[in-house]
Write a protein that holds these residues in place. Sequence first.
Motif, PDB file in Angstrom:
ATOM      1  N   LEU A   1       0.857  -1.175   0.000  1.00 32.42           N
ATOM      2  CA  LEU A   1       0.000   0.000   0.000  1.00 32.42           C
ATOM      3  C   LEU A   1       0.899   1.232   0.000  1.00 32.42           C
ATOM      4  O   LEU A   1       1.845   1.306   0.787  1.00 32.42           O
ATOM      5  N   VAL A   2       0.605   2.174  -0.893  1.00 39.05           N
ATOM      6  CA  VAL A   2       1.338   3.441  -0.934  1.00 39.05           C
ATOM      7  C   VAL A   2       0.309   4.565  -0.953  1.00 39.05           C
ATOM      8  O   VAL A   2      -0.568   4.589  -1.812  1.00 39.05           O
ATOM      9  N   VAL A   3       0.431   5.477  -0.001  1.00 42.16           N
ATOM     10  CA  VAL A   3      -0.425   6.659   0.057  1.00 42.16           C
ATOM     11  C   VAL A   3       0.487   7.871  -0.061  1.00 42.16           C
ATOM     12  O   VAL A   3       1.410   8.039   0.737  1.00 42.16           O
ATOM     13  N   SER A   4       0.232   8.710  -1.072  1.00 37.36           N
ATOM     14  CA  SER A   4       1.094   9.867  -1.278  1.00 37.36           C
ATOM     15  C   SER A   4       0.265  11.106  -1.574  1.00 37.36           C
ATOM     16  O   SER A   4      -0.894  11.017  -1.971  1.00 37.36           O
ATOM     17  N   THR A   5       0.891  12.253  -1.376  1.00 32.32           N
ATOM     18  CA  THR A   5       0.258  13.537  -1.653  1.00 32.32           C
ATOM     19  C   THR A   5       1.313  14.621  -1.679  1.00 32.32           C
ATOM     20  O   THR A   5       2.471  14.390  -1.333  1.00 32.32           O
ATOM     21  N   GLU A   6       0.881  15.816  -2.062  1.00 32.32           N
ATOM     22  CA  GLU A   6       1.757  16.977  -2.031  1.00 32.32           C
ATOM     23  C   GLU A   6       1.599  17.688  -0.695  1.00 32.32           C
ATOM     24  O   GLU A   6       0.507  17.714  -0.122  1.00 32.32           O
ATOM     25  N   VAL A   7       2.696  18.265  -0.228  1.00 36.71           N
ATOM     26  CA  VAL A   7       2.663  19.061   0.992  1.00 36.71           C
ATOM     27  C   VAL A   7       3.460  20.334   0.732  1.00 36.71           C
ATOM     28  O   VAL A   7       4.542  20.290   0.161  1.00 36.71           O
TER      29      VAL A   7
ATOM     30  N   ASP B   1      -1.284  19.235   9.605  1.00 36.64           N
ATOM     31  CA  ASP B   1      -0.473  19.814  10.677  1.00 36.64           C
ATOM     32  C   ASP B   1       0.788  20.461  10.132  1.00 36.64           C
ATOM     33  O   ASP B   1       1.202  21.520  10.597  1.00 36.64           O
ATOM     34  N   LEU B   2       1.422  19.820   9.168  1.00 34.15           N
ATOM     35  CA  LEU B   2       2.629  20.393   8.569  1.00 34.15           C
ATOM     36  C   LEU B   2       2.358  21.755   7.946  1.00 34.15           C
ATOM     37  O   LEU B   2       3.169  22.669   8.039  1.00 34.15           O
ATOM     38  N   GLU B   3       1.221  21.878   7.295  1.00 37.36           N
ATOM     39  CA  GLU B   3       0.863  23.127   6.626  1.00 37.36           C
ATOM     40  C   GLU B   3       0.102  24.080   7.533  1.00 37.36           C
ATOM     41  O   GLU B   3      -0.148  25.220   7.154  1.00 37.36           O
ATOM     42  N   ASP B   4      -0.294  23.600   8.704  1.00 37.93           N
ATOM     43  CA  ASP B   4      -1.119  24.391   9.615  1.00 37.93           C
ATOM     44  C   ASP B   4      -2.354  24.913   8.878  1.00 37.93           C
ATOM     45  O   ASP B   4      -2.652  26.108   8.873  1.00 37.93           O
TER      46      ASP B   4
END
Length: 191
Positions: free
Chosen positions: A4-10, A172-175
């Motif tokens: 399973l791989v879950v990815s996105t942009e941050v 959380d990273l992007e607040d």
Amino acid sequence: MDELVVSTEVYADPEDVYAFLLDFPRYANYSEYLREVRTLEGEGGPDTRYALTFAWWKITYTAHSRVTGVEPPERIDWEITKDIDAGGCWRVTPGESEADPDLDAVASDSEANADQTDHPCEVALEVEFDPGSASSDALDLPTLVSFDWVLKKAIPLIRGEAERVVERAVRDLEDSTRDVDLEVYVDSARI
């Protein structure tokens, strides 16, 4: 092995994303079923060991994991060390900047860092596991509940948990509270 791989942009600096993901005890804030992550040994680097306590239905289970390798700021590898053959990694891929390379060369460090957050990096949680390797002795099950039944019900929850962890970590990273678009790759008939 199921994968399973879950990815996105941050929208965050890759170094900040990496440091954030290296803080394994924080993961309990993002999961529905992970109640606690205790550091057993180490400070986040290779050979750091954790106890991850999960609770679902009438079952509580503590998995033991170990960081097997790090490549700052791009990769954190880990494995489960008892009861099941499982492991994976967090991968951070810096975004491509469309800025003029000549201008980047003369930009100050603070300008370069500010520009980098304008270009998203990719974060991915990759998980591999072999459900057939799961030890039936690992759980204290209620009477008349089979280990196979528990596996059949719990394995499909892995995808939702992985998606939830990645989505909440990015917020959380992007607040921010933006909708996080996830890409999901599954190589399994079970999840």
